[in-house]
Design a protein around this motif. Structure first.
Motif, PDB file in Angstrom:
ATOM      1  N   PRO A  13     -12.172 -32.638   5.407  1.00 17.61           N
ATOM      2  CA  PRO A  13     -13.170 -33.597   5.893  1.00 17.61           C
ATOM      3  C   PRO A  13     -14.213 -32.956   6.801  1.00 17.61           C
ATOM      4  N   TYR A  14     -15.402 -33.542   6.822  1.00 17.02           N
ATOM      5  CA  TYR A  14     -16.477 -33.102   7.695  1.00 17.02           C
ATOM      6  C   TYR A  14     -17.371 -34.302   8.002  1.00 17.02           C
ATOM      7  N   LEU A  18     -14.779 -36.745   9.334  1.00 16.91           N
ATOM      8  CA  LEU A  18     -14.049 -36.040  10.386  1.00 16.91           C
ATOM      9  C   LEU A  18     -14.119 -36.826  11.698  1.00 16.91           C
ATOM     10  N   ARG A  19     -15.262 -37.474  11.951  1.00 17.89           N
ATOM     11  CA  ARG A  19     -15.382 -38.307  13.149  1.00 17.89           C
ATOM     12  C   ARG A  19     -14.338 -39.430  13.135  1.00 17.89           C
ATOM     13  N   LEU A  21     -11.484 -39.470  11.584  1.00 18.63           N
ATOM     14  CA  LEU A  21     -10.145 -38.898  11.767  1.00 18.63           C
ATOM     15  C   LEU A  21      -9.877 -38.580  13.234  1.00 18.63           C
ATOM     16  N   ALA A  22     -10.861 -37.917  13.896  1.00 20.34           N
ATOM     17  CA  ALA A  22     -10.682 -37.504  15.292  1.00 20.34           C
ATOM     18  C   ALA A  22     -10.656 -38.678  16.248  1.00 20.34           C
ATOM     19  N   SER A  56     -17.021 -33.694  15.170  1.00 21.79           N
ATOM     20  CA  SER A  56     -17.586 -34.129  13.888  1.00 21.79           C
ATOM     21  C   SER A  56     -18.707 -33.213  13.407  1.00 21.79           C
ATOM     22  N   LEU A  60     -14.473 -27.317   9.518  1.00 19.08           N
ATOM     23  CA  LEU A  60     -13.117 -26.853   9.803  1.00 19.08           C
ATOM     24  C   LEU A  60     -12.631 -25.872   8.749  1.00 19.08           C
ATOM     25  N   PHE A  65      -7.739 -27.787  10.049  1.00 18.42           N
ATOM     26  CA  PHE A  65      -7.418 -29.127   9.564  1.00 18.42           C
ATOM     27  C   PHE A  65      -5.919 -29.361   9.614  1.00 18.42           C
ATOM     28  N   TYR A 148      -7.217 -41.807   6.271  1.00 13.64           N
ATOM     29  CA  TYR A 148      -6.436 -41.393   7.429  1.00 13.64           C
ATOM     30  C   TYR A 148      -5.733 -42.558   8.101  1.00 13.64           C
TER      31      TYR A 148
END
Length: 384
Positions: A13-14, A18-19, A21-22, A56, A60, A65, A148
């Motif tokens: 993810p990116y 990714l945002r 997920l984090a 984000s 990664l 990851f 996620y």
């Protein structure tokens, strides 16, 4: 516990993915800050509002990851514990009593969006044949959520122990409403099995610690005995930091607390709240229905040292009223030199502490029953 997406090995993810997920709750600020520090990025702030946007923007590596996925897989909701008891009517050990225990029908086939990952596992202690644990794990799928968030796994445990010749204690540990449901189902199955095999009398009722077991005055005494009057070589009481209650509509309120009238829920948070006049003075206790008390402690256990908050609660009181069951759980938790411990290590330590508090609760409750019996005992001719 958040469980990783089944195709996580196929994606990297990116950006906004990714945002998302984090930004999940199971990735705490310390995890994200450590992750960035390993990248050579340092923040004075620990606010996720600043850490998440930074993450984000990164591309990664597969190893990085995997690191975030490991944080995800070691996060677990707070365990909660409650106990019940049954009169035992046999010379059989618990070890022998559960040998043929069947778990058929733990979760109904229809109407539920969760299922057991595998059949509950009975752990038999060869050294103590009067104590067993039934461990289970279930999975819930939410197909309307992102990858996620779509799969959650929850663990639970039922401990059955013979504590005297004629009594067994059943301790349920769970992390979610789903694992609580399965725990209750397993207890019903075990109770039926014991009765069908004449180990427990047919008319015996599972005895729980219920809100209705106490008068308003006795309930707050019980809370105080559990919190501020607790004595242990492992933990030390510091303060009562939260209390939840409401006025009893069946009692006329004294003028001093008449402002509580028609209030359905009251919460007091802070320091030394037990010194608030209507909590400190016993004359008001009959007018108030307390259902939760949270206390802070310092602890030293094995090689660990830190602080934690413990919640003593009839947590479902507002929904179940008199049928609400008593439980305990650890809320805030911190270790000295906490950065040296992994999330998994902290979870293990936290659960060990909860077991200590549960054992102490059982002692306090047993003594409290004796106190109530003595208080309510009808006077005899010898008392005059």
């Amino acid at each position: 516990m958040k469980h990783e997406y089944k195709d996580a090995n196929k994606i990297l993810p990116y950006g906004e993915l990714l945002r998302g997920l984090a930004n999940q709750g199971y990735l705490v600020k310390s995890d994200l800050k450590k992750f960035l520090r390993n990248r050579g990025i340092f923040f004075n702030s620990s606010d996720k509002e600043k850490l998440v946007p930074c993450i984000s923007t990164l591309i990664l590596s597969p190893v990085e990851f995997d690191e975030l996925r490991e944080y995800q897989n070691t996060k677990e909701d707070n365990f909660k514990k409650n106990t019940s008891r049954l009169k035992w009517n046999s010379d059989s050990t618990i070890f022998d009593a559960v040998k043929n225990l069947s778990f058929t029908g733990v979760i109904p086939n229809e109407g539920y969006n969760f299922y057991l990952v595998k059949e509950p596992n009975i752990n038999l202690d060869q050294k103590n044949k009067n104590k067993i644990r039934i461990e289970y794990e279930l999975e819930r799928n939410d197909f309307n959520k992102s990858f996620y968030e779509s799969t959650n796994r929850f663990k639970g445990e039922i401990e059955i122990e013979k504590i005297s010749d004629d009594e067994i204690r059943i301790t349920k540990s769970y992390t979610s409403s789903e694992s609580n449901f399965v725990g209750d189902s397993l207890i019903r199955i075990a109770e039926k099995h014991f009765k069908d095999n004449n180990l427990v009398s047919k008319n015996e009722i599972l005895r729980k610690i219920l809100f209705s077991d106490f008068s308003n005055e006795d309930r707050i005494v019980f809370f105080y005995r559990l919190s501020s009057n607790t004595n242990s070589i492992y933990f030390t009481f510091k303060d009562i930091v939260n209390m939840e209650f409401r006025p009893d509509n069946n009692e006329k309120l004294p003028i001093e607390i008449d402002w509580m009238k028609n209030k359905s829920e009251l919460k007091i948070r802070g320091k030394s709240i037990h010194n608030t006049f209507f909590i400190k003075e016993q004359k008001y206790h009959k007018n108030l229905q307390f259902w939760e008390m949270e206390s802070s402690y310092s602890f030293k256990f094995e090689s660990y040292e830190g602080n934690c908050n413990v919640v003593f609660s009839f947590k479902d009181y507002l929904n179940k009223n008199d049928r609400a069951e008593f439980e305990i759980n650890i809320s805030n938790f911190s270790l000295v030199n906490g950065s040296e411990f992994t999330s998994r290590d902290k979870l293990v330590i936290k659960n060990k502490l909860l077991r200590l508090f549960e054992d102490n609760k059982d002692i306090v409750y047993t003594n409290f029953l004796k106190y109530l019996a003595d208080k309510n005992k009808a006077p005899s001719i010898d008392d005059y």
